[in-house]
Design an enzyme around this catalytic site. Structure first.
Site, short mmCIF file in Angstrom:
data_model
loop_
_atom_site.label_atom_id
_atom_site.label_comp_id
_atom_site.label_asym_id
_atom_site.label_seq_id
_atom_site.Cartn_x
_atom_site.Cartn_y
_atom_site.Cartn_z
N ARG A 23 -37.50 11.85 116.07
CA ARG A 23 -36.05 11.96 115.86
C ARG A 23 -35.57 13.38 115.53
O ARG A 23 -35.15 13.65 114.39
CB ARG A 23 -35.58 10.96 114.80
CG ARG A 23 -35.91 9.55 115.19
CD ARG A 23 -35.41 8.54 114.19
NE ARG A 23 -34.09 8.04 114.49
CZ ARG A 23 -33.50 7.09 113.79
NH1 ARG A 23 -34.08 6.56 112.77
NH2 ARG A 23 -32.29 6.67 114.12
N LYS B 50 -23.01 -1.37 109.57
CA LYS B 50 -23.64 -0.23 108.87
C LYS B 50 -23.48 1.06 109.66
O LYS B 50 -23.05 2.07 109.12
CB LYS B 50 -25.13 -0.52 108.66
CG LYS B 50 -25.90 0.68 108.11
CD LYS B 50 -27.37 0.40 107.98
CE LYS B 50 -28.17 0.63 109.23
NZ LYS B 50 -28.51 2.02 109.56
N ASN B 51 -23.84 1.01 110.93
CA ASN B 51 -23.84 2.27 111.69
C ASN B 51 -22.42 2.80 111.93
O ASN B 51 -22.24 4.00 112.14
CB ASN B 51 -24.58 2.11 113.01
CG ASN B 51 -26.09 2.05 112.80
OD1 ASN B 51 -26.57 2.27 111.70
ND2 ASN B 51 -26.82 1.75 113.87
N CYS C 225 -39.73 10.45 110.64
CA CYS C 225 -39.12 9.18 110.26
C CYS C 225 -39.97 8.08 110.84
O CYS C 225 -40.68 8.30 111.82
CB CYS C 225 -37.69 9.20 110.78
SG CYS C 225 -37.09 7.71 111.48
N ARG D 262 -31.07 -1.89 103.07
CA ARG D 262 -30.36 -0.78 103.71
C ARG D 262 -29.36 -1.30 104.75
O ARG D 262 -28.36 -0.63 105.01
CB ARG D 262 -31.36 0.13 104.41
CG ARG D 262 -32.18 1.00 103.50
CD ARG D 262 -33.01 1.97 104.31
NE ARG D 262 -32.18 2.55 105.34
CZ ARG D 262 -32.59 2.87 106.57
NH1 ARG D 262 -33.83 2.68 106.92
NH2 ARG D 262 -31.77 3.39 107.45
N ASP E 69 -32.09 -1.39 118.51
CA ASP E 69 -32.00 -2.01 117.19
C ASP E 69 -32.14 -3.53 117.23
O ASP E 69 -32.18 -4.18 116.18
CB ASP E 69 -30.67 -1.64 116.51
CG ASP E 69 -30.68 -0.21 115.98
OD1 ASP E 69 -31.74 0.43 116.02
OD2 ASP E 69 -29.61 0.26 115.54
C1 UD1 Z 1 -28.41 5.76 115.97
C2 UD1 Z 1 -28.42 4.57 115.06
C3 UD1 Z 1 -29.74 3.80 115.17
C4 UD1 Z 1 -30.02 3.45 116.63
C5 UD1 Z 1 -29.91 4.68 117.52
C6 UD1 Z 1 -30.01 4.36 119.00
C7 UD1 Z 1 -27.04 5.24 113.18
C8 UD1 Z 1 -26.96 5.61 111.75
N1 UD1 Z 1 -28.24 5.02 113.68
O1 UD1 Z 1 -29.46 6.63 115.55
O2 UD1 Z 1 -29.66 2.61 114.39
O3 UD1 Z 1 -31.33 2.93 116.74
O4 UD1 Z 1 -28.63 5.33 117.32
O5 UD1 Z 1 -29.06 3.42 119.37
O6 UD1 Z 1 -26.03 5.08 113.85
N2 UD1 Z 1 -32.59 12.69 120.18
C9 UD1 Z 1 -33.02 13.96 120.46
N3 UD1 Z 1 -32.37 15.01 119.88
C10 UD1 Z 1 -31.30 14.84 119.04
C11 UD1 Z 1 -30.86 13.53 118.76
C12 UD1 Z 1 -31.53 12.47 119.34
O7 UD1 Z 1 -33.98 14.16 121.21
O8 UD1 Z 1 -30.75 15.84 118.55
C13 UD1 Z 1 -33.28 11.54 120.79
C14 UD1 Z 1 -33.93 10.62 119.74
O9 UD1 Z 1 -35.21 11.08 119.36
C15 UD1 Z 1 -33.98 9.31 120.48
C16 UD1 Z 1 -32.71 9.34 121.34
O10 UD1 Z 1 -32.32 10.72 121.42
O11 UD1 Z 1 -35.11 9.28 121.34
C17 UD1 Z 1 -31.56 8.54 120.80
O12 UD1 Z 1 -31.33 8.88 119.44
P1 UD1 Z 1 -29.88 8.81 118.78
O13 UD1 Z 1 -28.98 8.03 119.70
O14 UD1 Z 1 -29.46 10.17 118.40
O15 UD1 Z 1 -30.15 7.96 117.49
P2 UD1 Z 1 -29.49 8.14 116.05
O16 UD1 Z 1 -28.12 8.66 116.17
O17 UD1 Z 1 -30.46 8.84 115.17
#
Ligand code: UD1
Length: 427
Positions: A128, A22-23, A123, A405, A313
């Site tokens: 996030r 999925k991701n 969320c 999902r 995850d």
């Molecule tokens: C992706 C995955 C999700 C997985 C996560 C961590 C997808 C669609 N989803 O989510 O399943 O759980 O990686 O492996 O691929 N953060 C910030 N600012 C930002 C972006 C992130 O502070 O702009 C923080 C987030 O709040 C979190 C951490 O960074 O604490 C990691 O998040 P991130 O790796 O970005 O997760 P996603 O890409 O949303």
């Protein structure tokens, strides 16, 4: 609304085919925005999130066509064609439904020189934010405005220019957006402390197949030399390491033996190490990975971390399994706050779990009991399914849309290895 009904207590034995990830799918699909040519993705999982992403791309002017899938087959083949973009706006209605919609920001900006994307808002598994997505694009010259709940990003003179950015924390999504933007920027972009998840490697491999120049693939230091244009290609989505890990936990919690067909060991080292420490036997064969349990589980101490660490995850699914371990397990969630939403529901099934901020202590119990439960996110739902497979009596997991999902035909795959499980529709 549908629910999943389970009568627990069966040992699961047999083979489960692992679907496309999925991701990975959610970051490969927006690559269609980067070229006027057709992009064909194979092994795309049949999931609600993939459909939602397809609808978002349709609104932007990308045509999508799906080749028919024969009965009993998993996965599908989708051709995406962004000959001309119809819009550069990802509306609130789409982003609200699926946070990954924000992944159109980088490629739209690269292709059209502008992109407007709704802020995702809160969320279920934490705050996030998307600040890192915006900062890395700014380092490539993007001008960012925030107004009325939307982010508007513009590339001066219509094209981004290469820049260096060091991520203060590892972000999968921000690394993906940065890669998709940098491949068409003028000059060199360097990303430091980039995410190294296998899905990022899959994205890099697709972009290279489309004509991008990326080095350092698989490392935290990615170097991207922008090119003038990208071309279409056909690309196979990688297998889902989280789905595979979830079914491995199903073998663990039921004391069974499951071959995860198509799973790739290198993508799952931390999960496989944890399973081995819990007492499962892991065997590699040419079609995948076989995990076997003997009914006795050892407790673990696990802390979530970016890849190659133990994946956030997988936390909920391991927690369910460790409820049946002989002793006390310790879990620490370092990536997202609020990711223990499954705990109150597991307690209703006789689990004994204490939460202290981001830490959880799981006291192993002799048995779980079936109950009606509901969850607020995808992996939490899977932990309840796992608990239901081991529980005495009947379990009903409500809000199945969370499972849909991310798990392709869950009940079919689990029935095929001996679970008593079915989808029930309440009309
Ligand atoms: C992706 C995955 C999700 C997985 C996560 C961590 C997808 C669609 N989803 O989510 O399943 O759980 O990686 O492996 O691929 N953060 C910030 N600012 C930002 C972006 C992130 O502070 O702009 C923080 C987030 O709040 C979190 C951490 O960074 O604490 C990691 O998040 P991130 O790796 O970005 O997760 P996603 O890409 O949303």
């Amino acid at each position: 609304m549908d629910s999943i009904w389970i009568r627990g207590g069966n040992k699961l034995n047999g083979e489960i085919p692992i679907s496309g990830a999925k991701n990975a799918a959610l970051t490969l699909m927006p690559c269609a925005l980067l070229t006027e040519d057709k992009l064909t993705l194979t092994n795309l999982p049949r999931l609600a999130d993939v459909d939602t992403f397809g609808h978002l791309l349709n609104q932007l002017g990308v045509s999508t066509s799906v080749a028919g899938v024969k009965k009993g087959e998993f996965g599908r083949r989708m051709t995406l064609h962004a000959g001309e973009l119809a819009s550069t706006v990802a509306p609130y209605d789409m982003v609200r439904r699926m946070r990954a919609s924000v992944l159109v920001l980088g490629p739209m900006l690269a292709r059209a020189g502008e992109a407007t994307v709704s802020l995702p808002g809160g969320c279920a598994i934490g705050d996030r934010p998307i600040d890192l997505h915006l900062k890395v694009l700014e380092s490539m010259g993007a001008e960012i405005e925030l107004a009325a709940g939307y982010v508007k990003a513009t590339a001066p003179k219509g094209r981004l220019s290469g820049g260096d950015y060091s991520f203060p924390v590892v972000s999968v999504g921000a690394t993906e957006n940065a890669l998709m933007a940098a491949v068409l920027a003028s000059g060199r972009t360097q990303l430091f402390n980039a995410a190294r998840e296998p899905e990022i490697v899959d994205l890099c491999n697709l972009l290279v197949a489309m004509g991008a120049k990326i080095s350092g693939i698989g490392s935290a230091h990615l170097i991207i030399d922008g090119v003038e244009g990208l071309h279409g290609t056909t690309y196979e989505v990688m297998p889902d390491r989280i789905e595979a890990g979830s079914y491995a936990c199903a073998a663990g919690i039921t004391g069974g033996s499951i071959s995860l067909i198509g799973a790739r060991p290198d993508d799952m080292c931390a999960t496989l190490n944890a399973l081995a420490q819990a007492g499962l036997m892991i065997e590699f064969h040419d079609r995948g990975i076989k995990v076997s349990a003997d009914g006795k589980l050892r407790p673990l101490a696990l802390s979530t971390a970016p890849f190659p660490g133990f994946a956030t995850d997988m936390q909920a699914q391991f927690m369910a399994m460790l409820c049946m371990a002989q002793g006390q397990s310790y879990l620490e969630e370092t990536i997202f706050e609020n990711r223990y939403m499954h705990v109150p529901e597991l307690r209703r099934m006789s689990a004994s779990v204490d939460i202290h901020g981001r830490s959880a202590i799981v006291h192993g119990v002799d048995g779980l009991t079936g109950a009606s439960v509901m969850a607020t996110d995808l992996r939490a739902s899977m932990s309840l399914v796992l608990a239901g497979l081991a529980a005495e009596g009947e379990t009903e997991v409500l809000r199945v849309y969370h499972l849909d999902r991310g798990y392709e035909r869950l009940e079919e795959k689990l029935s095929a290895v001996g679970a008593t499980i079915e989808r029930r529709s309440s009309g």
